[in-house]
Design a protein around this motif. Structure first.
Motif, PDB file in Angstrom:
ATOM      1  N   SER A 168     -44.010  -4.468-125.648  1.00 26.63           N
ATOM      2  CA  SER A 168     -43.718  -4.382-127.076  1.00 26.63           C
ATOM      3  C   SER A 168     -43.820  -5.727-127.764  1.00 26.63           C
ATOM      4  N   ILE A 169     -44.186  -5.658-129.018  1.00 25.55           N
ATOM      5  CA  ILE A 169     -44.023  -6.752-129.963  1.00 25.55           C
ATOM      6  C   ILE A 169     -42.610  -6.612-130.520  1.00 25.55           C
ATOM      7  N   ALA A 198     -51.341  -2.265-136.032  1.00 24.79           N
ATOM      8  CA  ALA A 198     -51.257  -3.551-136.724  1.00 24.79           C
ATOM      9  C   ALA A 198     -49.808  -4.032-136.700  1.00 24.79           C
ATOM     10  N   PRO A 199     -49.584  -5.350-136.638  1.00 23.99           N
ATOM     11  CA  PRO A 199     -48.218  -5.871-136.567  1.00 23.99           C
ATOM     12  C   PRO A 199     -47.502  -5.766-137.907  1.00 23.99           C
ATOM     13  N   PRO A 200     -46.163  -5.722-137.882  1.00 19.25           N
ATOM     14  CA  PRO A 200     -45.391  -5.731-139.127  1.00 19.25           C
ATOM     15  C   PRO A 200     -45.304  -7.145-139.708  1.00 19.25           C
ATOM     16  N   ALA A 201     -44.912  -7.237-140.956  1.00 21.67           N
ATOM     17  CA  ALA A 201     -44.799  -8.535-141.624  1.00 21.67           C
ATOM     18  C   ALA A 201     -43.588  -9.297-141.116  1.00 21.67           C
ATOM     19  N   GLU A 412     -54.260  -9.482-138.984  1.00 11.78           N
ATOM     20  CA  GLU A 412     -53.799  -8.125-139.294  1.00 11.78           C
ATOM     21  C   GLU A 412     -52.423  -8.102-139.941  1.00 11.78           C
ATOM     22  N   LEU A 413     -51.694  -9.211-139.910  1.00  8.47           N
ATOM     23  CA  LEU A 413     -50.377  -9.245-140.554  1.00  8.47           C
ATOM     24  C   LEU A 413     -50.505  -8.915-142.035  1.00  8.47           C
ATOM     25  N   PRO A 414     -49.571  -8.144-142.593  1.00  9.49           N
ATOM     26  CA  PRO A 414     -49.664  -7.791-144.022  1.00  9.49           C
ATOM     27  C   PRO A 414     -49.657  -9.003-144.934  1.00  9.49           C
ATOM     28  N   ASP A 415     -48.908 -10.045-144.557  1.00  8.34           N
ATOM     29  CA  ASP A 415     -48.832 -11.290-145.339  1.00  8.34           C
ATOM     30  C   ASP A 415     -48.892 -12.464-144.372  1.00  8.34           C
TER      31      ASP A 415
END
Length: 457
Positions: A168-169, A198-201, A412-415
């Motif tokens: 897990s991330i 995709a990873p979360p911010a 891929e990070l949202p920000d």
């Protein structure tokens, strides 16, 4: 209120992962790994933990490899009494890993006592089977993609990492501060597991850099060179020894061998699985298939291999040290640093008919790394053994994200994050990855030192 990160492991090396997050005087430890490889790192396993273990409220495990979970019994022995959060699959796999580790540590201590090569009297293991059982009771499953309250007051969210089953991330939310830990990040596509999302911010990211200075070779995804190596070895009357990690790597190796034999690319010789631990892990994979955690039913993936033979007892394992007829032996550990494979190496390395086939990353200081770099002799159980067998390396089994894939994951990070910390890497790999990240992101990029404390907001 700000938080503080303290890098307690895997700084300057790829083992011993431990990162402390402190917020409002409350502590969460992400990963609790054992140091392996070079003696300078292994000695750190014996040092008292840098903060009182009783003052740690939560441990979070990204996955089941020993360099991420193997110190947990020692931490429990020193007074940790909180939960060790992990995924459901990891909660099934970690007990197998910890029990095996404790057994090996106790055996090593006993061997040191009876052979008289230890300066301690009596030599003691880092931890015992009893310590491992206490650590196992601390394992607390958390669901993927679900925010879970921590004892330390923050929140934990686990996201699939696509590396090994249950990996897990880790997203930690402590007050207004968010920290994302990649753990060991998998490649975009895994032969057995569901793909990672995709990873979360997060404002701060701690990313591994194991392959930070290289990319995986693009050729031979079907392991044709491995097949050719096996054919040449069998033709000269030798056997092939494949060191493989019990978690994930053994399953991938068996699947590849099954396909190669089904396609007629390797001879129909006995394939021995000499790893009781891998057999236990295989059962967890089968349960995970029923739970929908695998991309394909593992029985289908391994269905091409109906005739592999199990070495269940110590006598059956010893018989494989000098195979009577050409065969393939798959045995742990993957970096040839411990377990049954060491005894096979001691017998097979001096014989030029045989081949040792390495199947993934070999950390500095491990026997596997020495073999990969062309060592003419290696030290086993206090004595040197000549290397006359062929040594081959198939990197096509690696499920670690390489440098391009690590950068792709960051994109891929949202920000964009405020800070990226490159950890879990040898120095050259960490600096190479950090340089590329600086070129492509506006975030501050740091390669932390062992023991370094950093304030984050």
């Amino acid at each position: 209120m700000s938080a503080v990160l303290t890098f307690l492991g895997a700084a300057g090396t790829v083992t011993g992962s431990k990162t402390m997050v402190e917020h409002d005087r409350r502590r969460t430890l992400v990963d609790c790994g054992l140091y392996q490889g070079e003696r300078q790192w292994r000695r750190l396993n014996w040092e008292p933990f840098r903060v009182p273990a009783s003052g740690i409220e939560d441990v979070v495990l990204t996955h089941t490899h020993l360099d991420h979970c193997g110190y947990l019994p020692a931490l429990v022995r020193q007074g940790f009494s909180g939960p060790a959060w992990c995924t459901r699959a990891s909660a099934a796999l970690v007990p197998i890993v910890l029990r095996d580790s404790a057994h090996l540590l106790e055996m090593e201590a006993e061997y040191a006592r009876t052979s008289g090569y230890s300066k301690h009297d009596p030599p003691l293991p880092l931890y015992t089977a009893s310590d491992a059982e206490r650590a196992i009771t601390a394992l607390t499953p958390a669901a993927y993609d679900t925010a879970t309250p921590l004892r330390s007051g923050g929140r934990l969210t686990l996201v699939r990492a696509g590396y090994v089953l249950g990996s897990s991330i880790v997203l930690l939310e402590q007050g207004d501060t968010t920290v994302l830990f990649s753990g060991d990040l998998g490649r975009p596509h895994h032969p057995l597991l569901r793909p990672r999302p995709a990873p979360p911010a997060a404002r701060h990211v701690v990313i591994e850099g194991t392959y930070g200075d290289r990319t995986h070779p693009s050729g031979d995804p079907d392991h044709h060179e491995m097949a050719a190596t096996i054919r040449r070895t069998i033709e000269r009357g030798g056997s092939v020894l494949i060191p493989a990690f019990a978690v994930d790597r053994t399953e991938l190796v068996l699947e590849a061998l099954g396909r190669l034999r089904s396609d007629g690319l390797i001879p129909d010789v006995p394939i021995h699985l000499d790893s009781p631990m891998a057999l236990k892990v295989l059962e967890v994979y089968r349960s995970a298939a029923a739970d929908g955690e695998l991309a394909e039913d593992i029985e289908v993936s391994l269905g091409h291999l109906p005739h592999w033979q199990l070495a269940l007892t110590a006598d059956e394992s010893r018989a494989l040290n000098k195979p009577r007829t050409p065969s393939i032996v798959v045995s742990a550990s993957g970096m040839a640093s411990g377990g049954r494979v060491v005894h096979h190496l001691s017998s097979m390395l001096p014989d030029p008919r045989h081949t040792v086939l390495l199947t993934g990353y070999q950390a500095v200081g491990t026997r596997g790394r020495a073999l990969a770099e062309g060592a003419r002799e290696v030290k086993i159980a206090g004595s040197y053994v000549p290397v006359r067998a062929q040594v081959a390396h198939d990197e096509g089994f690696s499920v670690h994200a390489d440098a391009d894939e690590l950068l792709g994951w960051l994109h891929e990070l949202p920000d964009e994050p405020d800070t990226v910390f490159v950890n879990h890497a040898e120095a050259r790999a960490a600096e190479a990855l950090a340089g590329r990240i600086r070129d492509e992101l506006s975030a501050a990029v740091v390669v932390p030192r062992l023991g370094e404390r950093v304030r984050i907001t």
